[in-house]
Scaffold this motif. Sequence first.
Motif, PDB file in Angstrom:
ATOM      1  N   GLY A 173       7.694   7.004   1.518  1.00 47.46           N
ATOM      2  CA  GLY A 173       6.828   6.917   2.690  1.00 47.46           C
ATOM      3  C   GLY A 173       6.378   8.265   3.225  1.00 47.46           C
ATOM      4  O   GLY A 173       5.669   8.347   4.212  1.00 47.46           O
TER       5      GLY A 173
ATOM      6  N   ILE B  97      -2.862   9.075   2.643  1.00 39.61           N
ATOM      7  CA  ILE B  97      -3.766   7.953   2.905  1.00 39.61           C
ATOM      8  C   ILE B  97      -3.385   6.794   1.976  1.00 39.61           C
ATOM      9  O   ILE B  97      -3.069   7.015   0.811  1.00 39.61           O
ATOM     10  CB  ILE B  97      -5.235   8.369   2.639  1.00 39.61           C
ATOM     11  N   ARG B  98      -3.404   5.568   2.506  1.00 39.34           N
ATOM     12  CA  ARG B  98      -2.974   4.415   1.709  1.00 39.34           C
ATOM     13  C   ARG B  98      -4.114   3.424   1.477  1.00 39.34           C
ATOM     14  O   ARG B  98      -5.008   3.321   2.309  1.00 39.34           O
ATOM     15  CB  ARG B  98      -1.897   3.618   2.465  1.00 39.34           C
TER      16      ARG B  98
ATOM     17  N   ILE C 258      -6.989   5.565  -4.076  1.00 39.03           N
ATOM     18  CA  ILE C 258      -7.084   6.979  -3.717  1.00 39.03           C
ATOM     19  C   ILE C 258      -6.597   7.801  -4.894  1.00 39.03           C
ATOM     20  O   ILE C 258      -5.474   7.619  -5.376  1.00 39.03           O
ATOM     21  CB  ILE C 258      -6.226   7.320  -2.477  1.00 39.03           C
TER      22      ILE C 258
ATOM     23  N   ASN D 170       2.480  21.723  -0.136  1.00 31.88           N
ATOM     24  CA  ASN D 170       1.144  22.118  -0.563  1.00 31.88           C
ATOM     25  C   ASN D 170       0.518  23.139   0.375  1.00 31.88           C
ATOM     26  O   ASN D 170      -0.499  23.733   0.071  1.00 31.88           O
ATOM     27  CB  ASN D 170       0.236  20.903  -0.673  1.00 31.88           C
TER      28      ASN D 170
ATOM     29  N   LEU E 220       0.152  10.075  -7.853  1.00 27.47           N
ATOM     30  CA  LEU E 220      -1.065  10.775  -8.270  1.00 27.47           C
ATOM     31  C   LEU E 220      -2.305   9.944  -8.058  1.00 27.47           C
ATOM     32  O   LEU E 220      -3.403  10.459  -7.973  1.00 27.47           O
ATOM     33  CB  LEU E 220      -1.001  11.059  -9.774  1.00 27.47           C
ATOM     34  N   ASP E 221      -2.135   8.648  -8.070  1.00 31.02           N
ATOM     35  CA  ASP E 221      -3.271   7.743  -8.000  1.00 31.02           C
ATOM     36  C   ASP E 221      -2.713   6.455  -7.422  1.00 31.02           C
ATOM     37  O   ASP E 221      -1.679   5.972  -7.875  1.00 31.02           O
ATOM     38  CB  ASP E 221      -3.814   7.529  -9.427  1.00 31.02           C
ATOM     39  N   THR E 222      -3.373   5.931  -6.411  1.00 30.21           N
ATOM     40  CA  THR E 222      -2.840   4.720  -5.808  1.00 30.21           C
ATOM     41  C   THR E 222      -3.945   3.720  -5.552  1.00 30.21           C
ATOM     42  O   THR E 222      -5.036   4.081  -5.131  1.00 30.21           O
ATOM     43  CB  THR E 222      -2.079   5.030  -4.502  1.00 30.21           C
TER      44      THR E 222
ATOM     45  N   THR F 118       5.024  12.480   2.181  1.00 35.26           N
ATOM     46  CA  THR F 118       4.631  13.417   1.141  1.00 35.26           C
ATOM     47  C   THR F 118       5.738  14.456   0.977  1.00 35.26           C
ATOM     48  O   THR F 118       6.635  14.551   1.803  1.00 35.26           O
ATOM     49  CB  THR F 118       3.307  14.112   1.510  1.00 35.26           C
TER      50      THR F 118
ATOM     51  N   PRO G 232       0.821  -1.208   0.000  1.00 38.60           N
ATOM     52  CA  PRO G 232       0.000   0.000   0.000  1.00 38.60           C
ATOM     53  C   PRO G 232       0.858   1.263   0.000  1.00 38.60           C
ATOM     54  O   PRO G 232       1.727   1.442   0.843  1.00 38.60           O
ATOM     55  CB  PRO G 232      -0.788  -0.120   1.306  1.00 38.60           C
ATOM     56  N   ILE G 233       0.632   2.090  -0.984  1.00 36.22           N
ATOM     57  CA  ILE G 233       1.403   3.323  -1.149  1.00 36.22           C
ATOM     58  C   ILE G 233       0.466   4.500  -0.889  1.00 36.22           C
ATOM     59  O   ILE G 233      -0.684   4.488  -1.322  1.00 36.22           O
ATOM     60  CB  ILE G 233       1.956   3.409  -2.589  1.00 36.22           C
ATOM     61  N   ALA G 234       0.954   5.496  -0.188  1.00 38.11           N
ATOM     62  CA  ALA G 234       0.101   6.635   0.174  1.00 38.11           C
ATOM     63  C   ALA G 234      -0.096   7.573  -1.007  1.00 38.11           C
ATOM     64  O   ALA G 234       0.813   7.758  -1.824  1.00 38.11           O
ATOM     65  CB  ALA G 234       0.700   7.395   1.340  1.00 38.11           C
ATOM     66  N   TYR G 235      -1.275   8.162  -1.063  1.00 40.23           N
ATOM     67  CA  TYR G 235      -1.545   9.194  -2.064  1.00 40.23           C
ATOM     68  C   TYR G 235      -0.663  10.407  -1.772  1.00 40.23           C
ATOM     69  O   TYR G 235      -0.540  10.827  -0.632  1.00 40.23           O
ATOM     70  CB  TYR G 235      -3.023   9.588  -2.011  1.00 40.23           C
ATOM     71  N   GLY G 236      -0.002  10.936  -2.813  1.00 34.64           N
ATOM     72  CA  GLY G 236       0.833  12.115  -2.624  1.00 34.64           C
ATOM     73  C   GLY G 236       2.247  11.809  -2.149  1.00 34.64           C
ATOM     74  O   GLY G 236       3.045  12.711  -1.923  1.00 34.64           O
ATOM     75  N   GLU G 237       2.581  10.513  -2.008  1.00 32.75           N
ATOM     76  CA  GLU G 237       3.902  10.128  -1.511  1.00 32.75           C
ATOM     77  C   GLU G 237       5.008  10.529  -2.505  1.00 32.75           C
ATOM     78  O   GLU G 237       4.802  10.544  -3.712  1.00 32.75           O
ATOM     79  CB  GLU G 237       3.921   8.604  -1.328  1.00 32.75           C
TER      80      GLU G 237
END
Lengths: 462, 588
Positions: free
Chosen positions: A72, B67-68, B19, A110, A44-46, A74, A22-27
Amino acid sequence: MKEYRTISKIAGPLVFVEKTEPIAYGELVNIILADGTTKRGQVLDTSDELVVVQIFETTAGIGRDSGVRFTGETIKMPVGRDMLGRILSGGGKPIDGGPEIVPEKRLDINGAAINPYARGMPADFIQTGISTIDGTNTLVRGQKLPIFSGAGLPHNKLALQIARQAKVPGSTENFAVVFAAMGITKEEANYFMQDFERTGALERAVVFLNLADDPAVERIITPRLALTTAEYLAFELGMHVLVILTDMTNYCEALRQIGAAREEVPGRRGYPGYMYTDLANLYERAGMIKGQKGSVTQIPILTMPGDDITHPIADLTGYITEGQIVVNRDLHRKGIYPPINVLPSLSRLMNLGIGKGKTREDHKKVSDQMYAGYAEGNDLRGLVAIVGKDALSERDRLLLEFADLFENKFVRQGYDEDRTIDDTLNLAWELLSTLPVEQLTRIDRELIHKYHPKFRTGAKKE
Amino acid sequence: MEVTTKHAKEQKQGVLKRIAGPVVTAVNLDAHMYDVVKVGKEELMGEVIKIQGDSVIIQVYEDTSGIRPGEPVSNTGLSLAVELGPGLLTSIYDGIQRPLEVLVDKMGNFIQRGVTAPGLSHEKKWTFKPLVKTGDKVEPGAILGEVQETNIVHKVMLPPNVKAGAVKTIKSGDYTIDEIICVLEDGREYPMIQRWPVRVPRPVKEKMNPTIPLITGQRILDGLFPIAKGGTAAIPGPFGSGKTVTQQQLAKWSDAEIVVYIGCGERGNEMTEVLTEFPHLEDPKSGKPLMERTVLIANTSNMPVAAREASVYTGITIAEYFRDMGYDVSLMADSTSRWAEAMREISSRLEEMPGEEGYPAYLAARLSEFYERAGLVKTLNGARGSVSVIGAVSPPGGDFSEPVTQNTLRIVKVFWALDAKLSQRRHFPAINWLNSYSLYLEALHDYYDKEVSPEWNTIRSWAMEILQKEAELQEIVQLVGSDALPESEQVTIEVARMIREIFLQQNAYDAVDTFCDMKKQYAMMKAIKTYAELSYSAQLVGVSPAQINAVKAKNELAQIKFIKDYVPELAKIMKQMDDEFNTLRSAA
């Protein structure tokens, strides 16, 4: 840190990676090329199956064999007070040969929206020394006032003059300039740098340079880095920061490029539908906070394609910013510098920063009268072309002359000419005195008696 | 924000799968459309907007960075709702009714995510005065009692969606909004607070046709293009043409009893201006600070886009709640274009088939649903209340043919067309008198007849005729100059100029001129008409236009708008005008 070698697709600035944890959005993402170089990007999309990464630089050299490392976190940028006087790349790396920035803090680029309830009301007059701004389109602290220009017009020169001359009269507070260049040429960059060095402005400036041949995608983060720096200087160190962003048109082009690469449904003229929100996220980072010392004032510069003010870039900007300064080609051709056309120009916050105790009690009414006179005189030029000057009434002839005087005396000034607000207003009175007193309907009699040159015989004191 | 208590049982947790910005996908989640869900470990608030097989698509009201996939999602089983009760007035909320003042205390000067705060204070005690007694039959929506909230009396009502009953006990005294103040004979208990889902209009007994104007104190609006109480109006205009100033003037001076102002995707500094200014301005009727009758919703352009989408619904629900108490409410939405853009943004993340200019195909339906929530109504408790909706529209490039303007114009009854050319000449309010219209003129005819003057309707048509005539004449003047016009038409040009500069131009920043009541509007227009009649008759007996233009009294007329007690001054000017014309006529 785990390295994936599961790139499935590369399209434009986008890299698609499969089968990840699982990769975070915005990472923030590092892509490792075969030769060991690293390129940075952002998620951009995960989802479970696929992660889409936008690379900030060119994707040249990235292949399916490249390694992908997810950091890991942002995007955060290191900020510190020793950034003043430094020149950084559009991605935030020092390019002046100096040491790395010693981070005092790491901030999310941001930013976050200022709670409208916490905002302070902009009210401090900034004197730029330019009559058409100070006199008729006043800039105040915490405002965002863009310059709308066109290709080949001297907007950069104007921006430099503002950056050099801008001050709050009577104030000795700390102030700084943050300058972000997006997609400008090396030549233009040199011009800026030389001027900064010539005037000693560099000492209190932070410069971010993304040049025309730097990756377009990097342009997306350049203004964000600049604004994060500005917010740090303003709200953590209590400085008054002037941010100059040039050229926002290049920024928007980069936005469109990425949108197209992501196969998004385009909005007007191919620009993404979220461009308003995206620009707002930059421009709204100007402001003041109640009970805090610092402020962020923005002067974004954009070149309107085809000088068209209804073009989406200018249009959306105008809807977000608090007015605009419009640089005009006709005035430029007439050899007038700075070629600011006051008619379509506007400063929405002007009334908050002028008047008694701030500039002068007659400021607002003088400004209105100058506008009205110039607008009417300018209209008459059209009529003269048809019926000739002789057919004009005496009143109209004076207005016509007033319009010429306005351009040649009030608008025109030297590149190093720094007019105080008193100079500007007195000059305005001098021009207004060429019109019959009865015609100055927007100024009340009391002020006319106090300031009109005809009534101030001898007594030149304020 | 709180949620309605309809089927609030703990539901099984779902898992995040994808996401992409403000739109996320969850699986294994029992959900219904528009349920409010909590997303991720930080429990960000979101709303279900699409269900596709096992996947549930959610719009999230806060930033989703970090968020993951795999993080939990839980369903509250409730729909997005607002808290309604004493404490709404003077509040300033974000798009989902989080009070911004409380948020500053909780998380500092910047909006952070994952923080919730109830819309109303649950600690504050209000003095409740019952208006029903034991044994009284109460229908849904019935008024149980009242609370002096500010200078406005807040009527506490039975919720509209419950069965009728009879009062068993009713309390009196100081209570929080959660304490039970009324028990019905069947055992049902009610506190002062009620919750209502924002996307559902609150029911009314009957919708009626509007017959009373919303007096705004703005001459071009009241005089030429009036809006009725319970009516709808749109103000489209390019940037810099004065949309926001006009909206703020309406919020300040319109004679509604309650004002709901929605700053939807607009500038932060503008909201600050409203916030700083309103507490210092007086309501011309009550003399109390304007803030006391105002609810502000500020979801600025850089706050989350999904909350922007919700903000207009939050606003109109609050407006309807006050309407149900029998108040006249006016709601300003600045700007509906930003709302439409929020819809477009969410829609494109959903990969829906786009309609015109990328806007979703349901744009027209959403706009009309929203404006239909306006109206003059008979409430469930039999009172008369109204919600007037005034929406600003920001057409790209000032081009009125774009979808948001066009779809809005199909619904609203009043159109105030802002014009960049006028604002460049500093003619404010920059409302174009030739393009604007109001479809309420007929409905309001009787009101003007009775309340203003039996002459008013004729004078209004006369003024419009002169302005129209001027537009035609101007085309000729542009070519040949005004001297070439027949003498009577030179008079017309001058009269039109007076209507424009004296009547239509109004200075929002002048202490007196910012608000102009109907009596004064009538007096001003009547004075201009008198001048016109005198001029025409003088011209007929051979007085030249130059002589007529030299009448001094005419120039004095412009000063009237800046004088508070204008009556004696106006009488003096009119006397002088009469004298001057008499002299001219006898000399001719």
